[in-house]
Motif scaffolding. Structure first.
Motif, PDB file in Angstrom:
ATOM      1  N   PRO A  38       0.799  -1.234   0.000  1.00  0.00           N
ATOM      2  CA  PRO A  38       0.000   0.000   0.000  1.00  0.00           C
ATOM      3  C   PRO A  38       0.831   1.283   0.000  1.00  0.00           C
ATOM      4  CG  PRO A  38      -0.284  -1.237   2.065  1.00  0.00           C
ATOM      5  CD  PRO A  38       0.450  -2.124   1.111  1.00  0.00           C
ATOM      6  N   VAL A  39       1.905   1.317   0.772  1.00  0.00           N
ATOM      7  CA  VAL A  39       2.705   2.548   0.847  1.00  0.00           C
ATOM      8  C   VAL A  39       3.454   2.773  -0.468  1.00  0.00           C
ATOM      9  CG1 VAL A  39       4.544   3.766   2.056  1.00  0.00           C
ATOM     10  CG2 VAL A  39       2.902   2.377   3.344  1.00  0.00           C
ATOM     11  N   LEU A  40       4.055   1.694  -0.982  1.00  0.00           N
ATOM     12  CA  LEU A  40       4.757   1.807  -2.257  1.00  0.00           C
ATOM     13  C   LEU A  40       3.776   2.230  -3.349  1.00  0.00           C
ATOM     14  CD1 LEU A  40       7.480   1.335  -3.773  1.00  0.00           C
ATOM     15  CD2 LEU A  40       6.524  -0.884  -4.452  1.00  0.00           C
ATOM     16  N   ALA A  41       2.598   1.617  -3.355  1.00  0.00           N
ATOM     17  CA  ALA A  41       1.601   1.915  -4.388  1.00  0.00           C
ATOM     18  C   ALA A  41       1.230   3.394  -4.369  1.00  0.00           C
ATOM     19  CB  ALA A  41       0.359   1.051  -4.194  1.00  0.00           C
ATOM     20  N   GLU A  42       1.048   3.938  -3.183  1.00  0.00           N
ATOM     21  CA  GLU A  42       0.672   5.348  -3.078  1.00  0.00           C
ATOM     22  C   GLU A  42       1.798   6.259  -3.575  1.00  0.00           C
ATOM     23  OE1 GLU A  42      -1.873   7.073  -2.798  1.00  0.00           O
ATOM     24  OE2 GLU A  42      -1.046   9.054  -2.329  1.00  0.00           O
ATOM     25  N   LEU A  43       3.032   5.946  -3.194  1.00  0.00           N
ATOM     26  CA  LEU A  43       4.167   6.750  -3.651  1.00  0.00           C
ATOM     27  C   LEU A  43       4.285   6.683  -5.178  1.00  0.00           C
ATOM     28  CD1 LEU A  43       6.627   8.517  -3.034  1.00  0.00           C
ATOM     29  CD2 LEU A  43       7.976   6.420  -2.841  1.00  0.00           C
ATOM     30  N   LEU A  44       4.172   5.470  -5.719  1.00  0.00           N
ATOM     31  CA  LEU A  44       4.317   5.312  -7.167  1.00  0.00           C
ATOM     32  C   LEU A  44       3.153   5.996  -7.900  1.00  0.00           C
ATOM     33  CD1 LEU A  44       5.620   1.633  -7.467  1.00  0.00           C
ATOM     34  CD2 LEU A  44       6.928   3.764  -7.361  1.00  0.00           C
ATOM     35  N   ARG A  45       1.987   5.995  -7.285  1.00  0.00           N
ATOM     36  CA  ARG A  45       0.836   6.688  -7.880  1.00  0.00           C
ATOM     37  C   ARG A  45       1.141   8.188  -7.985  1.00  0.00           C
ATOM     38  NH1 ARG A  45      -3.197   9.771  -6.799  1.00  0.00           N
ATOM     39  NH2 ARG A  45      -2.562  10.014  -4.618  1.00  0.00           N
TER      40      ARG A  45
END
Ligand code: FE2
Ligand code: FE2
Lengths: 264, 317
Positions: free
Chosen positions: A158-165
């Motif tokens: 979830p954290v990586l996904a948000e940063l990459l988003r």
């Protein structure tokens, strides 16, 4: 639609991650193969300013809008590097300026000759070369978005996904600039279309190919673009590129995957 | 090293428009020559991509700490340029588009064609016209790439010196614009008895405030540049010889290629011509000369400013 450069410069910000819970990576770390890919992405982002140097040796730097964009673009990409480096740091991987310098020094002769080659090519085809530059930039930015999206899908962190988003959202604005510039210039000149088609088909390679070892390129493409899902994503990028004036039928991303031996 | 590039990047200064008193300029514009000077100064501040283009083809791009600095430096200068452009526009003297001032893309491409790897040393004065013309644009990337290949890492110190000199020169120009505006409005005030003198002073003070704000931004650039120049030239005898030699080939100010020659000359004449201008030029030379290892560079700066204003700055020095 035309790209609003004033709006872009006024709203260009560094990507934020202070509010994200990076401690999550200590509880739930990313696997080594993903860290290797992220490391590649970090280097490519930090390297953007060097890539600018190549672009700047073409006539394109003369125009005020392009200069304004480049200024903001460079900075946003630098901060993408910083953001990814922060994630790597939580895994004990440090990316330091000095280390980057060592890598750049190792680039050696080829790196020295590239700006010369590009500049001469720019001189040969004059202003039509700007269309190549802009189309090339569009292809790279589309690839970047796709890479970040694929990474987020594969990891489901979830954290990586948000940063990459957040990063991908900025890449989308880069796409908007490059495509508006490219379309306009391609539409205006048959010769620009021919030169661009030739250059992309003959020379384009996945972002980072010129600065990273080939096994690193193969690892990243293998992780992100292999299998039916990966190929579908590659096709989407190719469809976008080939939708520009005079570039119909180009499949440069899929071709690159075949060249690298990435399994379909 | 002391300067924290990461912190500098993190706290970069964006748009200054919210801090400018643009209404003061609209109510009583700066004297036309000053307003035009501000417009040109903005263009010189904003010509960072030209500068990067010339620098990044050499070993300079390999130094990630330097490129990290340059990314933020260019960003801050973009907004400084924007502030000056906004002031000129509020005075009713907007900046021209200037897209092709330094020649068409084709002539630019010609200028980039390969030439001899290294230029002969140029004498300080009495140079052929075409040298001056070429200098207005900088040596061009191909030439720089070859030259950079020969000089390797030592060139980085010379580039950073050029950036430092540019900052000092642009800062001096800005200060002279404020001085000139003050002098002009004092005269106008006396002539009118009072008339719009109050408003005229308000505009000048608004310009002074903007220039002071810009100085706070460039102070950080100078801190980095002084530290780097000092460290790079101190330990390397070969590197020490380069800045003075390099500076002869670069336009001064560095972004001069982005400005029509007549406008550049008018600004340099206003800033460094006349008695007060000669004093300002001497102060620039002294400031550069006070940086360790830059004595020879300061002499080149003196010659260049003298040539640019057609004046003899040696007496003032
Ligand atoms: Fe990016
Ligand atoms: Fe991007």
């Amino acid at each position: 639609m035309a790209f609003d450069i004033d709006r872009y410069t006024a709203t260009s910000v560094r990507v934020e991650w202070d509010d994200l819970d990076l401690d999550a990576f200590e509880r739930d770390p990313l696997p080594p193969e993903s860290l290797r890919t992220l490391r590649y992405m970090t280097d490519v982002e930090y390297h953007t300013v060097c890539y600018t140097r190549d672009l700047l040796t073409t006539p394109s730097h003369r125009e005020a809008d392009v200069s304004a964009f480049m200024t903001m673009w460079n900075r946003e990409e630098f901060w993408h590097g910083e953001a990814l480096a922060a994630v790597l740091a939580r895994h004990g991987v440090t990316v330091d300026y000095d280390e980057l310098r060592a890598k750049r020094v190792k680039l050696g002769w080829k790196d020295r000759i590239d700006p010369i080659k590009q500049s001469v090519a720019g001189a040969l085809v004059g202003t039509d070369f700007v269309a190549v530059h802009m189309s090339w930039g569009a292809a790279n930015e589309w690839s970047a978005i796709t890479a970040y999206q694929r990474m987020a899908e594969l990891e489901r962190h979830p954290v990586l996904a948000e940063l990459l988003r957040r990063i991908a959202k900025q890449e989308a604005r880069h796409v908007a600039f490059y495509t508006s510039q490219a379309r306009q210039r391609l539409a205006a000149s048959r010769r620009a279309q021919q030169v661009t088609r030739f250059a992309l088909q003959r020379f384009w390679a996945p972002v980072g190919s010129s600065i990273m070892r080939e096994d690193e390129v193969r690892h990243v493409m293998g992780q992100l673009m292999a299998g039916p899902e990966g190929r579908r994503a590659a096709r989407k990028v190719d469809d976008s590129i080939s939708s520009m004036p005079g570039l119909g039928g180009l499949t440069i991303v899929q071709d690159a995957l075949v060249r690298l031996g990435v399994a379909a | 090293m002391g300067f924290d590039v990461r912190e500098f990047a993190r706290s970069a200064q964006g748009s200054l428009r919210g801090e400018l008193d643009l209404e003061a300029f609209a109510a009583h514009p700066l004297p036309p020559a000053v307003a035009d000077g501000v417009a040109v100064l903005g263009r010189l501040e904003g010509a960072t991509m030209d500068v990067l283009r010339n620098m990044l083809v050499t070993a300079t791009h390999k130094d990630a700490r330097v490129t990290a600095f340059l990314v933020t430096w260019a960003y801050e200068r973009f907004w400084v340029a924007d502030a000056y452009a906004a002031i000129a526009a509020a005075c009713g003297r907007p900046v021209g588009t200037g897209a092709d001032v330094a020649g068409s893309a084709e002539s630019q491409a010609r200028a980039d064609a390969p030439e001899q790897a290294d230029a002969p040393e140029l004498p300080d004065a009495a140079e052929p016209a075409e040298v001056g013309a070429r200098r207005a644009r900088g040596p061009g990337p191909v030439r720089r790439a070859f030259a950079g290949f020969v000089q390797g890492q030592a060139i980085v110190g010379a580039h950073l010196t050029a950036l430092l000199v540019d900052d000092v020169v642009l800062g001096a120009i800005a200060a002279r614009l404020v001085e000139t505006s003050r002098a002009g409005q004092d005269t106008a005030g006396r002539a009118n008895g009072d008339g719009g003198a109050g408003a005229a002073y308000a505009a000048t003070e608004a310009l002074a405030a903007a220039v002071e704000r810009v100085e706070r931004i460039t102070a950080r650039h100078d801190a980095f540049l002084r530290e780097e120049v000092g460290a790079r030239l101190r330990d390397d005898r070969r590197a020490r010889r380069l800045p003075a030699r390099e500076l002869r080939r670069w336009p001064l100010p560095l972004g001069a290629g982005a400005v029509p020659e007549t406008e550049r000359d008018a600004l340099l004449g206003l800033a460094f011509g006349g008695d007060a201008g000669r004093e300002a030029a001497a102060a620039v030379v002294a400031e550069v000369g006070a940086v360790p290892e830059l004595e020879a560079t300061a002499r080149v700066v003196a010659t260049r400013l003298r040539a640019a204003t057609g004046a003899d700055a040696t007496h003032a020095t």
